[in-house]
Motif scaffolding. Structure first.
Motif, PDB file in Angstrom:
ATOM      1  N   ASP A  43       9.564   7.852  18.275  1.00 57.64           N
ATOM      2  CA  ASP A  43       9.377   6.695  19.130  1.00 57.64           C
ATOM      3  C   ASP A  43      10.354   6.765  20.302  1.00 57.64           C
ATOM      4  OD1 ASP A  43      11.829   5.949  18.119  1.00 57.64           O
ATOM      5  OD2 ASP A  43      11.116   4.124  17.142  1.00 57.64           O
ATOM      6  N   GLU A  44      10.408   5.707  21.094  1.00 53.23           N
ATOM      7  CA  GLU A  44      11.237   5.718  22.298  1.00 53.23           C
ATOM      8  C   GLU A  44      12.711   5.942  21.988  1.00 53.23           C
ATOM      9  OE1 GLU A  44       9.142   3.386  21.380  1.00 53.23           O
ATOM     10  OE2 GLU A  44       7.868   2.690  23.030  1.00 53.23           O
ATOM     11  N   ARG A 100       0.055   4.689  19.522  1.00 56.88           N
ATOM     12  CA  ARG A 100       0.591   5.819  20.276  1.00 56.88           C
ATOM     13  C   ARG A 100       0.231   7.142  19.616  1.00 56.88           C
ATOM     14  NH1 ARG A 100       5.419   2.875  20.147  1.00 56.88           N
ATOM     15  NH2 ARG A 100       6.288   4.440  18.721  1.00 56.88           N
ATOM     16  N   ALA A 167       1.334   7.345  26.088  1.00 57.17           N
ATOM     17  CA  ALA A 167       2.703   6.959  25.749  1.00 57.17           C
ATOM     18  C   ALA A 167       3.366   7.962  24.812  1.00 57.17           C
ATOM     19  CB  ALA A 167       2.701   5.568  25.126  1.00 57.17           C
ATOM     20  N   GLN A 168       2.618   8.479  23.807  1.00 57.11           N
ATOM     21  CA  GLN A 168       3.231   9.400  22.856  1.00 57.11           C
ATOM     22  C   GLN A 168       3.573  10.734  23.505  1.00 57.11           C
ATOM     23  OE1 GLN A 168       4.142   8.413  19.707  1.00 57.11           O
ATOM     24  NE2 GLN A 168       5.316  10.312  19.785  1.00 57.11           N
ATOM     25  N   ARG A 170       4.444  11.116  26.627  1.00 56.87           N
ATOM     26  CA  ARG A 170       5.661  10.859  27.403  1.00 56.87           C
ATOM     27  C   ARG A 170       6.885  10.932  26.492  1.00 56.87           C
ATOM     28  NH1 ARG A 170       4.643   8.302  32.470  1.00 56.87           N
ATOM     29  NH2 ARG A 170       2.464   7.685  32.709  1.00 56.87           N
TER      30      ARG A 170
END
Length: 267
Positions: A43-44, A100, A167-168, A170
């Motif tokens: 994750d982020e 994601r 998103a994933q 990135r």
């Protein structure tokens, strides 16, 4: 697939083209270690996330029940053994993570559509880790091979159908940038000074390695800028990743040729 031996000595199979890690839990029924490989994504915050998909006739895999009872787990990959603490994600965070991951993983997307309810997602938060290799040379080679594998997986993801950068993807790109940058800074601060002190005849090689680290740092910054653009597409990112891959692979090959023979003698 390749054989991988866990710290308990059991052989497992790990797919070459998937992000996988060996998870060891305490079997809630027997108290013995239970080791299995699981696919993961990040994750982020670069936490390791795993999805508890149904396992055969079971609604949840055995390891999931284990970590609910005892959240302290061990993770192993080609390069590191990591002690971690498992936390089940709440509903909203779980759904966002699944969305994601499903962008890139058709298997997860299909399994999720079949399930009567969203599967649980667990965050494995690293506490501390240690290299798998017994010597500096073996550890360095294992870490290098892990980066080679991650670059190959990322390029494969970027080549899949789809114009936009999800998103994933990135997150995967930024995680690679962070990992490579950290590795090169660690070498500049720790490994290369040791080599320079014990092997002054390698001064030119050490200088070149430092210069290549700086050059790759510029490529990493460029990739992060491209990934951060609001309207970027996969093709643009693929171009930057291809450039980075060529530079990294040439650098790793040169570093191994210069340093592995002398590191083998250092303890």
């Amino acid at each position: 697939m390749k054989n991988f031996h866990t710290q308990q000595g059991h052989a497992s199979k790990i797919p070459e083209d998937r992000r996988s890690i060996l998870l060891t839990t305490v079997n809630r029924e027997t108290g013995a270690p239970r080791t299995t490989w699981v696919e993961f994504f990040l994750d982020e915050d670069r936490r390791i996330l795993v999805v508890a998909l149904p396992d055969g006739s079971r609604n949840k895999p055995g390891w999931y029940d284990d970590l609910l009872a005892e959240p302290q787990v061990t993770l192993e990959n080609d390069a590191f053994t990591i002690e971690a603490h498992a936390v089940r994600l709440g509903e909203s965070e779980r759904d966002a993570a699944l969305d994601r991951a499903a962008e890139l993983d058709p298997v997860l997307r299909r399994e999720r559509s079949r399930a009567p309810e969203p599967p649980p997602v667990v965050a494995l938060n690293p506490l501390h880790g240690r290299p798998v290799g017994a010597t500096w040379s073996s550890s360095l080679k294992l870490i290098h091979d892990a980066f080679r594998r991650e670059l190959a997986i990322l390029r494969s993801e970027l080549a899949r159908p789809g114009a936009r950068l999800g998103a994933q993807l990135r997150i995967n790109c930024l995680a690679l940038c962070g990992g490579l940058g950290h590795h090169h800074r660690s070498e500049d601060d720790q490994l290369l000074p040791v080599v320079a002190r014990h092997h002054p005849e390698l001064a030119d090689a050490v200088r070149r390695l430092r210069e290549e680290h700086a050059a790759m740092d510029a490529l990493l910054q460029q990739l992060q800028q491209v990934v951060g653009a609001a309207d970027v597409d996969r093709a643009s990112v693929r171009t930057e990743v291809d450039r980075l891959t060529a530079a990294v692979e040439a650098h790793l090959d040169y570093e191994e040729a210069q340093l592995l023979p002398v590191l083998a003698a250092l303890r």
